[in-house]
Design a protein around this motif. Sequence first.
Motif, short mmCIF file in Angstrom:
data_model
loop_
_atom_site.label_atom_id
_atom_site.label_comp_id
_atom_site.label_asym_id
_atom_site.label_seq_id
_atom_site.Cartn_x
_atom_site.Cartn_y
_atom_site.Cartn_z
N MET A 188 0.83 -1.20 0.00
CA MET A 188 0.00 0.00 0.00
C MET A 188 0.87 1.26 0.00
O MET A 188 2.01 1.23 0.44
CB MET A 188 -0.94 -0.01 1.20
N ARG A 189 0.30 2.30 -0.53
CA ARG A 189 0.96 3.60 -0.49
C ARG A 189 0.46 4.31 0.75
O ARG A 189 -0.74 4.37 1.02
CB ARG A 189 0.59 4.40 -1.74
N TYR A 190 1.39 4.85 1.54
CA TYR A 190 1.02 5.52 2.78
C TYR A 190 1.95 6.71 3.01
O TYR A 190 3.15 6.54 3.14
CB TYR A 190 1.13 4.53 3.96
N ARG A 191 1.36 7.91 2.99
CA ARG A 191 2.09 9.15 3.24
C ARG A 191 3.39 9.25 2.41
O ARG A 191 4.46 9.52 2.93
CB ARG A 191 2.41 9.30 4.71
N ILE B 100 5.98 3.38 0.36
CA ILE B 100 5.38 2.08 0.10
C ILE B 100 5.52 1.23 1.35
O ILE B 100 6.60 1.17 1.95
CB ILE B 100 6.09 1.37 -1.07
N GLU B 101 4.44 0.59 1.76
CA GLU B 101 4.48 -0.30 2.92
C GLU B 101 4.13 -1.71 2.46
O GLU B 101 3.17 -1.90 1.71
CB GLU B 101 3.49 0.16 4.00
N LEU B 102 4.91 -2.69 2.89
CA LEU B 102 4.67 -4.09 2.60
C LEU B 102 4.28 -4.76 3.91
O LEU B 102 5.02 -4.68 4.89
CB LEU B 102 5.92 -4.76 2.04
N VAL B 103 3.12 -5.42 3.93
CA VAL B 103 2.62 -6.04 5.16
C VAL B 103 2.33 -7.51 4.89
O VAL B 103 1.48 -7.81 4.04
CB VAL B 103 1.34 -5.31 5.65
#
Length: 69
Positions: A33-36, A39-42
């Motif tokens: 996801m794109r966050y602020r 890129i964040e991978l969860v």
Amino acid sequence: METVKLSPKYQIVVPKRIRKDLDLHPGQEIAIMRYRGRIELVPVRPVRQMRGFLRGVEPTIEREPDREL
């Protein structure tokens, strides 16, 4: 902090230390996801595996006052 390069096919390799620390395996699903502006991978985990992961978290939360719409 570790860095990786984006391949010509827009792929990245998760460094071995991080794979080991997070217990990641080939074929495992990872949410992206794109966050602020980043890129964040969860890692996606089965619900049964998540049991008890919030143990010890303070249950009282300060909430913002209600806003008028």
